[in-house]
Design a protein around this motif. Structure first.
Motif, PDB file in Angstrom:
ATOM      1  N   GLU A   1      23.719  -4.159  27.536  1.00  0.00           N
ATOM      2  CA  GLU A   1      22.750  -3.485  28.392  1.00  0.00           C
ATOM      3  C   GLU A   1      23.528  -1.950  28.627  1.00  0.00           C
ATOM      4  OE1 GLU A   1      22.469  -6.149  31.480  1.00  0.00           O
ATOM      5  OE2 GLU A   1      20.985  -7.291  30.509  1.00  0.00           O
ATOM      6  N   ALA A   2      24.793  -2.131  28.910  1.00  0.00           N
ATOM      7  CA  ALA A   2      25.692  -0.847  29.277  1.00  0.00           C
ATOM      8  C   ALA A   2      25.443   0.372  28.520  1.00  0.00           C
ATOM      9  CB  ALA A   2      27.210  -1.344  29.197  1.00  0.00           C
TER      10      ALA A   2
ATOM     11  N   ASP B   1      23.130   0.373  26.297  1.00  0.00           N
ATOM     12  CA  ASP B   1      21.753   0.498  25.456  1.00  0.00           C
ATOM     13  C   ASP B   1      21.716   0.354  23.998  1.00  0.00           C
ATOM     14  OD1 ASP B   1      20.726   1.037  28.198  1.00  0.00           O
ATOM     15  OD2 ASP B   1      21.157   3.110  27.843  1.00  0.00           O
TER      16      ASP B   1
ATOM     17  N   ALA C   1      29.674   0.729  30.761  1.00  0.00           N
ATOM     18  CA  ALA C   1      29.326   1.764  29.693  1.00  0.00           C
ATOM     19  C   ALA C   1      30.731   2.777  29.503  1.00  0.00           C
ATOM     20  CB  ALA C   1      28.275   2.748  30.161  1.00  0.00           C
ATOM     21  N   TYR C   2      31.380   3.035  30.587  1.00  0.00           N
ATOM     22  CA  TYR C   2      32.629   3.935  30.712  1.00  0.00           C
ATOM     23  C   TYR C   2      33.809   3.398  29.951  1.00  0.00           C
ATOM     24  CZ  TYR C   2      36.316   7.057  32.063  1.00  0.00           C
ATOM     25  OH  TYR C   2      37.569   7.799  32.358  1.00  0.00           O
TER      26      TYR C   2
ATOM     27  N   SER D   1      29.939  -3.522  36.546  1.00  0.00           N
ATOM     28  CA  SER D   1      28.800  -2.915  36.772  1.00  0.00           C
ATOM     29  C   SER D   1      28.142  -2.263  35.451  1.00  0.00           C
ATOM     30  CB  SER D   1      28.655  -1.752  37.795  1.00  0.00           C
ATOM     31  OG  SER D   1      29.508  -0.503  37.319  1.00  0.00           O
ATOM     32  N   LYS D   2      26.958  -1.865  35.303  1.00  0.00           N
ATOM     33  CA  LYS D   2      26.530  -1.332  33.927  1.00  0.00           C
ATOM     34  C   LYS D   2      27.022  -0.075  33.709  1.00  0.00           C
ATOM     35  CE  LYS D   2      22.404   0.299  31.454  1.00  0.00           C
ATOM     36  NZ  LYS D   2      20.950   0.345  31.500  1.00  0.00           N
ATOM     37  N   LYS D   3      27.542   0.820  34.971  1.00  0.00           N
ATOM     38  CA  LYS D   3      28.163   1.965  34.653  1.00  0.00           C
ATOM     39  C   LYS D   3      29.364   2.116  34.261  1.00  0.00           C
ATOM     40  CE  LYS D   3      29.032   6.330  37.354  1.00  0.00           C
ATOM     41  NZ  LYS D   3      28.800   6.993  38.654  1.00  0.00           N
ATOM     42  N   ASP D   4      30.062   1.228  34.929  1.00  0.00           N
ATOM     43  CA  ASP D   4      31.511   0.956  34.509  1.00  0.00           C
ATOM     44  C   ASP D   4      31.842   0.285  32.954  1.00  0.00           C
ATOM     45  OD1 ASP D   4      32.348   1.921  37.020  1.00  0.00           O
ATOM     46  OD2 ASP D   4      32.519   0.012  37.910  1.00  0.00           O
TER      47      ASP D   4
ATOM     48  N   GLU E   1      32.726   3.288  26.033  1.00  0.00           N
ATOM     49  CA  GLU E   1      32.863   4.611  25.437  1.00  0.00           C
ATOM     50  C   GLU E   1      34.237   5.301  25.679  1.00  0.00           C
ATOM     51  OE1 GLU E   1      30.319   6.561  27.991  1.00  0.00           O
ATOM     52  OE2 GLU E   1      28.686   5.913  27.468  1.00  0.00           O
TER      53      GLU E   1
END
Length: 305
Positions: free
Chosen positions: A63-64, A66, A32-33, A27-30, A36
């Protein structure tokens, strides 16, 4: 994390990189994590390919986080091209089209390093050279490399290039060591003495080409992990013994085994699990002794002459 320079370039990166083949499943959230977390532990080179998730992995990545100029400055992006459905393609047209697609999906103006994926038997080195020159002069690609190529394939390409090749991605793990085996068994008559790759390990060292080790935890042709696999009891026992001794995980030891080689090989790890990546990154903080390195090599089923 310790830093290395890729090839003879000024491109300085963490000595462990993250392969993004499976990022399309996050997912985008996962995602991104995951990205990061990688940056926090010093993993700042992200390895992509136009075929990973049919381009979706590159899209999810950008996308994750930005993607913007500030984010872009913190990382190095690498992608690969040349594999198409049922065939390989190093034509100028395809290389240029592939890069445009990756730039669009990654939402960036440039790629730090572009690699030619699997060798294309029909490639024209002059045509590849034209594509590379166009990409370099336009600022869309800063450095170039190859993947899964032997010394003569690289030499044929280099004959026509203006740009240096700074990377060769090759499969390497404790249980997949043909590039190392032949070096032990010079002038022997058994299978381990067979030189299958044209002495690519020594060639890359002589020519300042960084080897990036793909599938550092896999056996066979991406048939699954050997770590924790009951089919590999001896090497897992040794990995666990050293992991306990050095207070790290078995995956960190498997990574440290690759890092211990003086060729300064860069493992490309494909985990999308942030906690596991943190554990793997600790490999940069430890160094196996010569004896420990050989113990792991032998535990994997290899023999010394």
């Amino acid at each position: 994390m310790k830093k290395i320079n890729l090839g003879n370039s000024e491109l300085e990166v963490g000595e462990i990189s993250l392969g993004c083949m499976r990022m399309n499943k996050l997912s985008k959230k996962d995602a991104a994590y995951t990205i990061e977390n990688a940056l926090e532990v010093g993993v700042d080179l992200f390895d992509h390919a136009d075929i990973y998730g049919a381009g979706k992995s590159e899209e999810v990545f950008a996308e994750a986080i930005d993607m913007n100029d500030d984010v872009r400055e913190k990382m190095k992006l690498q992608t690969k091209c040349g594999i198409r459905e049922d065939y390989f393609d190093f034509s100028k047209e395809h290389i240029l089209e592939s890069v445009e697609g990756s730039l669009r999906r990654l939402k960036t103006d440039y790629i730090d390093c572009l690699l030619l994926h699997r060798p294309d038997a029909l490639f024209e080195p002059e045509e590849v050279a034209e594509a590379f020159t166009t990409l370099k002069e336009s600022g869309k690609v800063r450095h170039f490399g190859v993947s899964n190529q032997n010394p003569m394939q690289v030499e044929l390409l280099k004959k026509h290039l203006k740009e240096d090749l700074i990377i060769n991605q090759l499969q390497l793990s404790i249980v997949h060591t043909p590039m190392i085996d032949a070096g032990f068994n010079v002038n022997m008559q058994h299978d381990a003495a067979t030189v299958r790759d044209g002495n690519v390990l020594e060639y890359c060292r002589l020519n300042d080409i960084t080897i990036q080790a793909w599938s550092p935890f896999q056996h066979g042709m991406i048939e699954g992990p050997f770590i924790g696999n009951k089919a590999f009891p001896e090497v897992n026992a040794k990995l666990q013994e050293l992991a306990e001794k050095k207070s790290v995980t078995d995956s960190a030891i498997a990574t440290a085994w690759i890092l211990r080689h003086p060729a300064k090989i860069q493992p490309v790890v494909g985990t999308m699990n942030p906690e596991r990546l943190k554990d793997i990154a600790k490999a940069s903080e430890i160094e196996l002794t010569r004896k420990e390195w050989y113990e792991l090599y032998l535990a994997a089923g290899n023999e010394l002459p």
